[in-house]
Write an enzyme that holds these catalytic residues in place. Structure first.
Site, short mmCIF file in Angstrom:
data_model
loop_
_atom_site.label_atom_id
_atom_site.label_comp_id
_atom_site.label_asym_id
_atom_site.label_seq_id
_atom_site.Cartn_x
_atom_site.Cartn_y
_atom_site.Cartn_z
N PHE A 25 -6.94 19.87 31.69
CA PHE A 25 -5.60 19.79 32.27
C PHE A 25 -4.88 18.53 31.79
O PHE A 25 -3.71 18.56 31.41
CB PHE A 25 -5.73 19.80 33.79
N SER B 78 3.09 11.26 50.94
CA SER B 78 3.68 12.59 50.79
C SER B 78 2.67 13.48 50.08
O SER B 78 1.72 12.99 49.46
CB SER B 78 5.00 12.53 50.01
N HIS C 236 1.88 9.55 46.67
CA HIS C 236 2.13 10.99 46.65
C HIS C 236 0.87 11.68 46.15
O HIS C 236 0.41 11.41 45.04
CB HIS C 236 3.31 11.30 45.73
N ASP D 82 9.66 23.81 32.26
CA ASP D 82 9.26 24.51 31.05
C ASP D 82 9.68 25.96 31.12
O ASP D 82 9.68 26.56 32.19
CB ASP D 82 7.74 24.45 30.86
N GLU E 290 1.84 17.28 47.85
CA GLU E 290 2.38 18.34 47.00
C GLU E 290 1.49 19.58 47.05
O GLU E 290 0.26 19.48 47.00
CB GLU E 290 2.50 17.87 45.56
#
Length: 322
Positions: free
Chosen positions: A220, A20, A270, A113, A22
């Site tokens: 990050f 999959s 993913h 968030d 994103e």
């Protein structure tokens, strides 16, 4: 008159594992157009579904829903990320109705968030509250994905409390989970063992982040709590501004990680694509999921772009209580 040139095309092999992808919603028309091309290239992988992230406090809702609509129109199953922090039951109910009318059958349910400067609010405190509400409102209309944290959520009080939070989401009605990205396969397998010990049987799919930039990846990861093993940090730092070496090393590291996960029985993979096709395609080719074949040039076919692109933020890996 010269003959037609030959071109290479990436084709799926028979060595398959469910995949999959994103994406995050683009902010500009140019970004949206670029993402359309990226998706077409990545559809070579025949993904089980493509998910689209949801900004802090639902700030990208329109962009998220637009991207989801486009993916569905392209004939691919689409999953919308769905965050609940700051939301009310009425707003969530309205959004669920919109997604159902669009034909969405899969959600990634997250706490999320609040945008910077906003205080806590809303009627949902945890992702498990959202999962329970979706189930109560829509029954089995949606396949619900939730987040999992093999290296422990950065805001968790303890590993035990983090594991319990995951169990609570599953008990509330989650069908499967996607993990925060990681670069230590042992963390995933240990988490899977702990989940098994609790009698939890939903699939836990590892989330994979390609390595294409050193400084951005470290920054990050520090922000979202993902651990970069010391040996990887040191090697990346040693390359300095040598982008080609960083990408080559990153490809080796992440390929090995994926091979360990496949050998250990991971149910699927993913990919956090960062809205780029080349890193994920390169990984899949190295894993033997894709092969190159030579064929006569087709003016309609677009060549796979060269490896490149920088790391961009994706909502799945932002900090938020589980």
């Amino acid at each position: 008159m010269g003959g037609a040139c030959e071109t290479e095309k990436l084709m799926l092999t028979n060595d398959r594992i469910p995949l999959s992808l994103e994406f995050f919603p683009p902010k500009t028309p140019e970004g949206a157009e670029k993402l359309r091309g990226v998706r077409q290239q990545l559809y070579t992988l025949q993904p089980e579904f493509c998910s689209v992230t949801f900004g802090a406090g639902g700030s990208t809702q329109e962009g998220t829903f637009n991207a989801v609509r486009e993916i569905l129109a392209e004939g691919v199953s689409a999953a919308s990320h769905f965050s609940c922090i700051g939301a009310t039951k009425d707003t969530v109910r309205t959004q669920l109705a919109t997604l159902k009318a669009m034909g969405v059958k899969r959600l990634v349910a997250l706490r999320g968030d609040l945008p910077s400067g906003y205080g806590a609010g809303g009627e949902f405190h945890y992702a498990s509250d959202l999962v329970a509400f979706i189930r109560a409102e829509t029954g089995d209309d949606f396949h619900i994905e939730v987040a999992a944290y093999p290296e422990v959520h950065p805001q968790a009080k303890s590993p035990a409390s983090d594991l319990q939070a995951f169990a609570t989401k599953v008990k509330a009605g989650a069908d499967s989970a996607i993990t925060q990205y990681f670069y230590n396969a042992d963390a995933y397998f240990r988490f899977q063992d702990e989940v098994d010990a609790l009698g939890i049987t939903v699939p836990v799919v590892p989330g994979i982040m390609p390595i294409t930039s050193s400084t951005q990846l470290m920054r990050f990861s520090d922000a979202c709590g993902a651990e970069i093993p010391r040996w990887i940090r040191l090697r990346l730092q040693s390359f300095g501004d040598d982008t080609a070496s960083i990408k080559a090393f990153g490809l080796d590291v992440v390929t090995d990680l994926c091979e360990q996960l496949r050998a250990g029985g991971a149910p699927a993979i993913h990919f956090y694509t960062m809205n780029q096709s080349a890193p994920t395609l390169a990984l899949c080719e190295r894993l033997g999921l894709l092969s190159r074949c030579t064929q006569p040039a087709d003016p309609i076919m677009e060549a796979i772009p060269p490896w490149g692109g920088g790391l961009r933020e994706v909502a799945m890996v932002t900090i938020g209580k589980p």
